[in-house]
Every structure is written in structure tokens, then in C-alpha cells.
Design an enzyme around this catalytic site. Structure first.
Site, PDB file in Angstrom:
ATOM      1  CB  SER A 198      -1.034  -0.497   1.443  1.00  0.00           C
ATOM      2  OG  SER A 198      -1.681   1.413   1.828  1.00  0.00           O
ATOM      3  CE1 TYR A 235      -3.932  -1.591   4.695  1.00  0.00           C
ATOM      4  CE2 TYR A 235      -2.806   0.198   4.726  1.00  0.00           C
ATOM      5  CZ  TYR A 235      -3.953  -0.919   4.122  1.00  0.00           C
ATOM      6  OH  TYR A 235      -4.006  -0.831   2.345  1.00  0.00           O
TER       7      TYR A 235
END
Ligand SMILES: NC(=O)c1ccc[n+]([C@@H]2O[C@H](COP(=O)([O-])OP(=O)(O)OC[C@H]3O[C@@H](n4cnc5c(N)ncnc54)[C@H](O)[C@@H]3O)[C@@H](O)[C@H]2O)c1
Length: 256
Positions: free
Chosen positions: A140, A153
Site C-alpha cells: 500500500s 495498517y
């Protein structure tokens, strides 16, 4: 057809990017093994995909025995694994570090880090024997940048980038390439959850703000991510390994 008769294993296959990847590989002739947590959403997703063959497998990628089983079932069914899209992931709770819990960190790391590690551990056994294969790990832009409220995350996706580099070094001598994609916001259910977690009933405003932070002023489509996964897994990327690819409408260009 880039993947005629090739076997492509995809985790998180019932989600936005997973379905798009399944469609993209199928349109290049691939046979698919699709993994997700629950049978019903997986079946619904698979209905949208026309492929030469589709094997549907349920597993929680955070559990080593279940990962071992989905890899073995794929090997038993197809006899090989040419491409592994190591993609299942969760966003976790949106809270600043002072409000974060150990439980949220453990959940997020369980799926995003241990799930990615277990997947490579067992798929590599098959690819080592074959002396060929390509892996794409879904990282990501959170694996490269910080994001307030998303420390679990962000830390997990930074870990994916580190795992990705090390895996590529360990597997180079076996002819196995390992790369990662690092998307900014993609227009899937994950962004709907992040918008709501960040802003509650002002989710639409959060969406506009997230999109405005991207120079191209929008989210990526899942198909755009799938196209990059297809390229990185194909022979057209035969000398690319250990790399991560930003796919972020220019967002990464705003930092060093
Ligand atoms: N959507 C985005 O903005 C975005 C941006 C960058 C990276 N990513 C990454 O892309 C990947 C796919 O995300 P998406 O946008 O398709 O999200 P999504 O929520 O639509 O799909 C994720 C899928 O993973 C599955 N999954 C979750 N936990 C699992 C587990 N323990 N075992 C097996 N399957 C599990 C879910 O059931 C779901 O089908 C994730 O790794 C995510 O972190 C997404």
C-alpha cells in the site's frame, strides 16, 4: 494470452482488488484458485469471472494450518502454482496511537503480515520445486508513508515491503520473482470502511478529502491495480524482482 494454462492463486479473492485480479488473469487464459474467508461471498465473486477453471477455497490467511491447506489443495488440483497474488488484507480500527489497542494491532498484523508470510512460506515450497514462479504482494502507499489514525495498517504494510525484498533475495536462485504493488486509495469496500471509520456520518466529505490528496484527484480503480499485477506476474517483467510499484495517481511524487 499471457497466462494460457498457467495457474494463478489469489487471496482476498472476494474483495474489490481480488475480483478484478481474477478477471484480469482469466482474460489472459489463466486457471484460477481463489481464496477468501467465507464460501458465499467467494461464490458470488467467482460468478463474475469467466475462467478456464476455477477452484474456490476458504481459509483464514492468519492461520498457518489453513494457509498450508489452501496451498496443498491448489497443488493437488492443478499440480503447480505459476503466480501467487498474496493480497488478502484488513484496514483495522481508525484511531490515533494513544487510543490504539494491542488487539487491533494483533488482528491487523495477523492478516497483513503473518498472512503474507505464511502464504509465501508454503507457495515457495511449490515454486522452488518447479524452479519458476511469480509472486505479487499487495502492500500500500501506507507501506511507504504515514497516515494518522492508521498506524497498525501502516506498520503492517511497511512490514510487507520488507518481507517482499527479503523474499525476492531468497528466491532469485530458484527463478522465482517477488514484487509488491503499493496503491493509494482504491475504490473498493476497504475505502468505504476507512471513510466511515475516519469521519462517521461525514464519510462522503472524507472521501472527497482523500481523493483531493491525490494529484490525479481520484481513487484508483481495482482494474488499474489488477493490470499492474498482471504485468508484474508476466514474462514481460522477467528481470523485475524485489521491487515495489507505486500506483497512486502521483501521490508518491509529493514526498522524497
Ligand atoms: N482499497 C484500498 O484503498 C487499498 C489501498 C492499498 C492497498 N490495499 C490492499 O489491497 C488488498 C485488497 O484490498 P481491497 O481493496 O480489495 O479490500 P476488500 O476489503 O474489498 O477485500 C479484501 C478481501 O480480503 C479478505 N480477507 C480479509 N481478511 C482475510 C483473512 N483473514 N483470510 C482470508 N481473506 C481475508 C476479505 O474477506 C475481502 O474479500 C489489501 O491487502 C489492502 O490492504 C487496498
Amino acid at each position: 494470452m499471457l497466462f494460457k494454462d498457467k495457474v494463478v492463486l489469489i487471496t482476498g479473492a472476494a474483495g474489490g482488488i481480488g475480483i478484478a485480479a481474477a478477471k484480469a488473469f482469466a482474460s489472459e487464459g489463466a486457471k484460477l484458485a481463489l481464496v477468501d474467508l467465507k464460501r458465499e461471498p467467494l461464490e458470488k465473486a467467482a460468478e463474475q469471472v469467466e475462467a478456464a477453471d476455477k477452484l474456490l477455497l476458504t481459509a483464514n490467511v492468519a492461520k498457518e494450518e489453513e494457509v498450508k491447506a489452501y496451498v496443498q489443495q491448489t497443488k493437488d488440483h492443478y499440480g503447480r502454482i505459476d503466480v501467487f497474488i498474496n493480497n488478502a488484507g484488513i484496514n483495522g480500527e481508525f484511531k490515533n496511537i494513544t487510543e490504539q489497542t494491542a488487539e487491533n494491532y494483533q488482528n491487523v498484523f495477523g492478516v497483513n503480515v503473518m498472512g503474507v508470510f505464511f502464504g509465501m512460506k508454503y507457495v515457495f515450497e511449490v515454486m522452488k520445486e518447479q524452479k519458476s514462479g511469480a509472486v505479487v504482494n499487495t502492500a500500500s502507499n501506507g507501506g511507504l508513508l504515514g497516515a494518522p489514525g492508521m498506524s497498525a495498517y501502516v506498520a503492517s504494510k511497511h512490514a510487507v515491503i520488507g518481507l517482499n525484498k527479503t523474499a525476492a533475495l531468497e528466491m532469485a536462485e530458484y527463478g522465482v520473482r517477488v514484487n509488491a504493488v503499493a496503491p493509494s486509495g482504491v475504490n473498493t469496500e476497504m475505502m468505504r470502511r476507512i471513510e466511515t471509520n475516519a469521519a462517521g456520518d461525514k464519510a462522503e466529505e472524507a472521501r472527497k478529502a482523500f481523493e483531493a490528496s491525490v494529484p490525479m484527484n481520484r481513487y484508483a480503480t481495482a482494474d488499474e491495480i489488477a493490470d499492474l499485477m498482471v504485468f508484474l506476474s508476466s514474462d514481460k517483467a522477467s528481470f523485475i524482482s524485489g521491487s515495489y510499484y507505486r500506483i497512486d495517481g502521483g501521490q508518491g511524487a509529493t514526498s522524497v
